[in-house]
Design an enzyme around this catalytic site. Structure first.
Site, PDB file in Angstrom:
ATOM      1  N   GLY C  70      52.633  41.354  41.292  1.00  0.00           N
ATOM      2  CA  GLY C  70      53.859  41.975  40.809  1.00  0.00           C
ATOM      3  C   GLY C  70      53.921  43.440  41.216  1.00  0.00           C
ATOM      4  CG  ASN C 150      54.990  46.038  30.164  1.00  0.00           C
ATOM      5  OD1 ASN C 150      56.039  46.590  30.475  1.00  0.00           O
ATOM      6  ND2 ASN C 150      53.826  46.645  30.159  1.00  0.00           N
ATOM      7  CD  GLN C 178      55.374  40.810  30.520  1.00  0.00           C
ATOM      8  OE1 GLN C 178      55.404  39.727  29.923  1.00  0.00           O
ATOM      9  NE2 GLN C 178      54.229  41.399  30.848  1.00  0.00           N
ATOM     10  CB  SER C 198      53.470  38.917  38.630  1.00  0.00           C
ATOM     11  OG  SER C 198      52.073  38.920  38.758  1.00  0.00           O
ATOM     12  CG  HIS C 200      48.823  37.303  36.485  1.00  0.00           C
ATOM     13  ND1 HIS C 200      48.635  37.963  35.300  1.00  0.00           N
ATOM     14  CD2 HIS C 200      49.309  38.222  37.354  1.00  0.00           C
ATOM     15  CE1 HIS C 200      48.972  39.232  35.456  1.00  0.00           C
ATOM     16  NE2 HIS C 200      49.390  39.412  36.695  1.00  0.00           N
ATOM     17  CB  THR C 236      45.566  34.766  56.428  1.00  0.00           C
ATOM     18  OG1 THR C 236      45.062  35.296  57.659  1.00  0.00           O
ATOM     19  CG2 THR C 236      45.476  33.258  56.436  1.00  0.00           C
ATOM     20  CB  CYS C 324      42.104  55.700  21.291  1.00  0.00           C
ATOM     21  SG  CYS C 324      42.664  57.071  20.286  1.00  0.00           S
TER      22      CYS C 324
HETATM   23  C1  LIG Z   1      40.013  41.331  63.115  1.00  0.00           C
HETATM   24  C2  LIG Z   1      40.968  41.002  62.011  1.00  0.00           C
HETATM   25  N1  LIG Z   1      41.457  41.987  61.240  1.00  0.00           N
HETATM   26  C3  LIG Z   1      42.295  41.757  60.231  1.00  0.00           C
HETATM   27  C4  LIG Z   1      42.716  40.481  59.929  1.00  0.00           C
HETATM   28  C5  LIG Z   1      43.667  40.290  58.800  1.00  0.00           C
HETATM   29  O1  LIG Z   1      43.100  39.591  57.730  1.00  0.00           O
HETATM   30  P1  LIG Z   1      44.036  38.843  56.665  1.00  0.00           P
HETATM   31  O2  LIG Z   1      44.778  37.792  57.398  1.00  0.00           O
HETATM   32  O3  LIG Z   1      43.103  38.304  55.666  1.00  0.00           O
HETATM   33  O4  LIG Z   1      44.958  39.873  56.116  1.00  0.00           O
HETATM   34  C6  LIG Z   1      42.238  39.407  60.714  1.00  0.00           C
HETATM   35  C7  LIG Z   1      42.621  38.004  60.487  1.00  0.00           C
HETATM   36  O5  LIG Z   1      43.737  37.596  60.494  1.00  0.00           O
HETATM   37  C8  LIG Z   1      41.348  39.675  61.767  1.00  0.00           C
HETATM   38  O6  LIG Z   1      40.865  38.704  62.536  1.00  0.00           O
HETATM   39  C1  LIG Z   2      56.780  44.487  33.508  1.00  0.00           C
HETATM   40  C2  LIG Z   2      55.632  44.388  34.450  1.00  0.00           C
HETATM   41  N1  LIG Z   2      55.785  44.781  35.732  1.00  0.00           N
HETATM   42  C3  LIG Z   2      54.782  44.689  36.625  1.00  0.00           C
HETATM   43  C4  LIG Z   2      53.553  44.202  36.267  1.00  0.00           C
HETATM   44  C5  LIG Z   2      52.493  44.152  37.315  1.00  0.00           C
HETATM   45  O1  LIG Z   2      52.126  42.847  37.618  1.00  0.00           O
HETATM   46  P1  LIG Z   2      50.717  42.542  38.304  1.00  0.00           P
HETATM   47  O2  LIG Z   2      49.671  42.974  37.336  1.00  0.00           O
HETATM   48  O3  LIG Z   2      50.715  41.109  38.568  1.00  0.00           O
HETATM   49  O4  LIG Z   2      50.645  43.378  39.535  1.00  0.00           O
HETATM   50  C6  LIG Z   2      53.345  43.784  34.926  1.00  0.00           C
HETATM   51  C7  LIG Z   2      52.060  43.248  34.442  1.00  0.00           C
HETATM   52  O5  LIG Z   2      51.009  43.834  34.512  1.00  0.00           O
HETATM   53  C8  LIG Z   2      54.404  43.882  34.013  1.00  0.00           C
HETATM   54  O6  LIG Z   2      54.261  43.505  32.741  1.00  0.00           O
HETATM   55  S1  FES Z   3      39.799  58.247  21.921  1.00  0.00           S
HETATM   56 FE1  FES Z   3      41.248  58.710  20.445  1.00  0.00          FE
HETATM   57  S2  FES Z   3      39.999  58.986  18.675  1.00  0.00           S
HETATM   58 FE2  FES Z   3      38.583  58.404  20.147  1.00  0.00          FE
END
Ligand SMILES: Cc1ncc(COP(=O)(O)O)c(C=O)c1O
Ligand SMILES: Cc1ncc(COP(=O)(O)O)c(C=O)c1O
Ligand code: FES
Ligand code: FES
Lengths: 385, 122, 385, 122
Positions: C70, C150, C178, C198, C200, C236, C324
């Site tokens: 996200g 959130n 969210q 996002s 998850h 990839t 905190c």
């Molecule tokens: C030499 C090299 N650098 C970078 C990448 C990019 O990696 P990825 O596809 O995981 O982003 C690749 C593979 O695609 C690669 O062979």
């Molecule tokens: C409103 C909002 N935007 C963006 C994000 C970022 O998503 P992610 O942690 O998957 O990068 C979150 C969650 O952390 C979210 O609650």
């Molecule tokens: S960090 Fe706030 S009281 Fe400890």
């Protein structure tokens, strides 16, 4: 028979790595940044994964961040240095055979006012060190050179470049996506400040990468958001990915030397047999130190896509450096940089062997490939002109 | 890149591959450095194409378009053959991927060149 | 008993979604960009995943790209528009209650010379539309406002903002991290040009996100490299992640209205009971249209971390808006923006319910929470002063 | 944020919680808007701290450091008590997370304020 010979593109996940990551989807699923026990369990796994990788590289755990891919690590390293060291200079040195993640990022930076020198390579795809040395100037802030080339397998002399970088106080980034998991790599002993790797290239999961950042190396931010990964890679931690990648790396380094030898022998056997059976072919980067499983072969008078598709018909998966199968229909910049004429470059096929490949599979390819080449050459007006 | 079954059929089993000795019409278009070359040989009697052979250096799409276009002009009058467009060829193959449309031009040009050669000799 | 009430942070993966993605690790593992059959199988899955999501949103498949999170989608949307529309203007409008992925990105852009207006919210955490309307000027190129908050769950009037954006020809980005999977969302009917989500957060995998990009909307690049995802997200393709996320979304939308109601009732029951049992508490954003499962409660005279840890001791996982427990020890900007005094803001806990939570679990919390609050207040010098 | 077991013990079961009526020494430090307030009550006989109670508003670390420091000064001479540092308190708790070290200052300051109050009254 189906034979996968495209391990440089991506790999089949290791069973142990997959099993290690499975619990983190729906059993241990807390957000690693959360203070409660669900979060702590995830955090523990994340800390452990980081430790595993750090130990293998011989680095500190706080010198390692997780990213979403090798490409992202490359971007963060290059753009990050460009941003952080802008005041010191605007010159970047790279090679002419980099992966698009590095190459296109350098190109972008050129548009933004940085100056980039692309160092040439010899006919084996190995960078010309003297040229690199001469390219260094006062304004040079970054040298970014790949370790193993993804298309032809040539290995660059990173230790020597590391020395040059150190002597001249230039940050040195190495795209080690193709060598991590295949070669022993100790970035600090090799003079490397930043090192990119990607999980799916060594039997780990896709969608996760890493970047070693030597302590003291400054990086500007590319992505902004939460405080994860030292604020350099915001977003909820992908704990399953981290665990999967760390386990895959651990598995790979358990018998790395043996597997190197095994793949190299398999590859050499393949090349020997092919040379015997198919006329007018050329093995690229043959004179270089090479990745053990990479074999780049040029079949003269042919066009790569037709070989690729014919092999695919027989269940054999390879990739081509052919213009016709690339997005932009341009011949591979790597092959051209090695001085291979454009009309021959078209007929280049990359066979990349991995840990799951067997001699039986190679024998099958050796049996199927020659008639394919023969048949395609029959169609080619360039053959026996 | 996904090819239609028809493209794959013509690529894997190209029709009319080869050469003709002393052809009535001969054409060669493209260049190796551009990645595609097509050579076409015509036997022509009374302006009717009675035999055709080709050889092509290029991608699967270049080979398939060459193959099907030889079928399309066989036993046709040369003036009909001249009207064959790359679009018609692509359609006959159930389409080509957008990035590969340009390869079909090769066949069109090859045929034109061979017929022009024939016309010139006449 | 262990009760997970931190579903806004991340979720336990849906079983069906997990099962759907499993084959893509070590059975169907090809690189989706490869031309051979291994690649085609992966590509097919990717195309299918994109189609599934596009159908749910009522958009075209080429209006959707996959990203790594996200946060990354937020960055790409905001930085992308800033870059692409620079010539037209340099003014951005956002709210004062955005997630750090949006907020900190806007902050960064301010450093780079963009002007950002942060629109205030009312006591329920809902944006002041009039203020937003007045903030629009000739130079405004982007409005970026979140859908569901959130921290407190308030839902922003995105349709009305969408109308304003359209009338003024301003690109409109919505961080819907969210709300996707919880509310019905048709970005095009809502006047949205860019929409972040996002995986998850709706029982899909971590490490994968998405961005809807309405056709015609231009985006500058944040990451450069290969040609994947319309060249906007190189690397990839994470096919398992794509399949997992698409399946999770499909599962979520199967009975979205019923689940909305169920969670809302559970949450309302919880709040009613708590109001009965614990004095001097305050439910935040109570007057707003809210996310069904989000309950932000301020326990006066207390500090959030102590409540969080005490609940954790009883197996209950929540999060706190407390200074905190945050990285920078700053009180939540969301609560402060809502006008909650800083000393009360400290005592705020977010309970976020999800599809796996039951009434029994809520009853358990209702039973455990009051004595915890009582005990902690006994320690507090602010209580019964 | 991971706390030591000792921190968690003192946080979950804080010692000497409460107030003392007519204390010989009283201190209150911190402010609600900063997120931490500590109130400390001392009973002192012949410069010996014979009873101590506290109330703290703050995070787990603030509560735990308050709790353990009351134990550390009980039955001590006031001049000894004045020497208690936040570092010693943190050590007695088997350490605090770096981000939380500042919370331990609260206890040190609270004790100082209460003893100064006692000194002033004397
Ligand atoms: C030499 C090299 N650098 C970078 C990448 C990019 O990696 P990825 O596809 O995981 O982003 C690749 C593979 O695609 C690669 O062979
Ligand atoms: C409103 C909002 N935007 C963006 C994000 C970022 O998503 P992610 O942690 O998957 O990068 C979150 C969650 O952390 C979210 O609650
Ligand atoms: S960090 Fe706030 S009281 Fe400890
Ligand atoms: S011949 Fe190159 S793309 Fe068809």
């Amino acid at each position: 028979m189906r034979v996968y010979l495209d391990n440089n593109a991506t790999t089949k996940m290791d069973k142990e790595a997959l099993e290690a990551m499975l619990p983190y989807f729906s059993e241990i699923y807390g957000n690693a940044s959360s203070m409660h026990s669900f979060g702590n369990e995830s955090k523990k796994a994340m800390v452990e994964a980081r430790k595993t990788i750090a130990e293998i590289f011989g680095i500190e755990t706080d010198e390692l961040i997780f990213t979403g891919s090798g490409s992202e690590s490359d971007n963060l390293a290059i753009r990050g240095v460009a941003k952080a060291y802008k005041k010191r200079g605007n010159h970047i040195i790279t090679s002419s055979v980099e992966h698009p993640a590095v190459r296109n990022t350098c190109r972008e930076l050129e548009k933004e006012g940085y100056e980039v020198t692309y160092i040439s390579v010899d006919e084996n795809g190995v960078i010309n060190l003297d040229e690199l040395k001469k390219a260094i100037k006062k304004e040079t802030i970054l040298i970014t050179v790949m370790h193993g080339n993804n298309e032809v397998g040539s290995i660059q002399p990173v230790e020597e470049i590391g020395k040059l970088a150190k002597e001249n106080r230039i940050v040195f980034h190495v795209d080690a996506v193709q060598t991590v998991g295949k070669l022993n790599i100790k970035p600090k002993e090799m003079g490397i400040d930043l090192l990119t790797f990607s999980g799916h290239k060594f039997y780990g999961p896709k969608g996760i990468g890493g970047l070693f950042i030597k302590s003291g190396t400054r990086l500007g931010k590319v992505l902004t958001g939460g405080g994860q990964e030292k604020k350099l890679r915001p977003g909820t931690s992908d704990v399953p990915g981290m665990v999967g990648m760390a386990t895959a790396l651990e598995v790979a380094y358990r018998n790395i030397d043996e597997e190197f030898k095994r793949e190299e022998e398999l590859r050499n056997y393949f090349e020997r047999e092919l040379l015997n059976k198919v006329p007018e072919i050329q093995i690229n980067a043959k004179g270089a130190k090479r990745l053990p499983g990479t074999s780049s072969i040029t079949f003269k008078y042919l066009e790569g896509e037709s070989i690729l598709l014919s092999l695919n018909y027989k269940g054999i998966a390879v990739s081509s450096g052919s213009a016709c199968s690339s997005d932009d229909l341009q011949a591979s910049h790597v092959l051209l940089a090695m001085g291979i004429p454009v009309e021959i470059a078209h007929g280049t096929i990359r066979f990349s062997f991995g840990k799951y490949n067997t001699k039986e599979e190679v024998d099958y390819v050796i049996q199927e490939l020659p008639p394919i080449i023969e048949k395609l050459r029959m169609i080619s007006p360039l053959w026996n002109e | 890149m996904q090819y239609s079954e028809k493209v794959m059929d013509h690529f894997m089993n190209p029709r009319n591959v080869g050469t003709i000795e002393n052809p009535d019409g001969y054409g060669k278009v493209g260049s190796p450095s551009c990645g595609d070359v097509m050579e076409i040989f015509l036997k022509i009697e009374n302006d009717i194409i009675t035999d055709v052979k080709f050889r092509t250096f290029g991608c699967a799409s270049a080979i398939a378009t060459s193959s099907i276009s030889t079928e399309m002009i066989l036993n046709k009058n040369v003036s009909e053959a001249l009207q064959l467009t790359n679009k018609a060829v692509a359609e006959a193959l159930d389409g080509l991927p957008p990035a590969k449309m340009h390869c079909s031009v090769l066949a069109e040009e090859g045929i034109k060149a061979a017929i022009e050669d024939y016309m010139g000799k006449k």
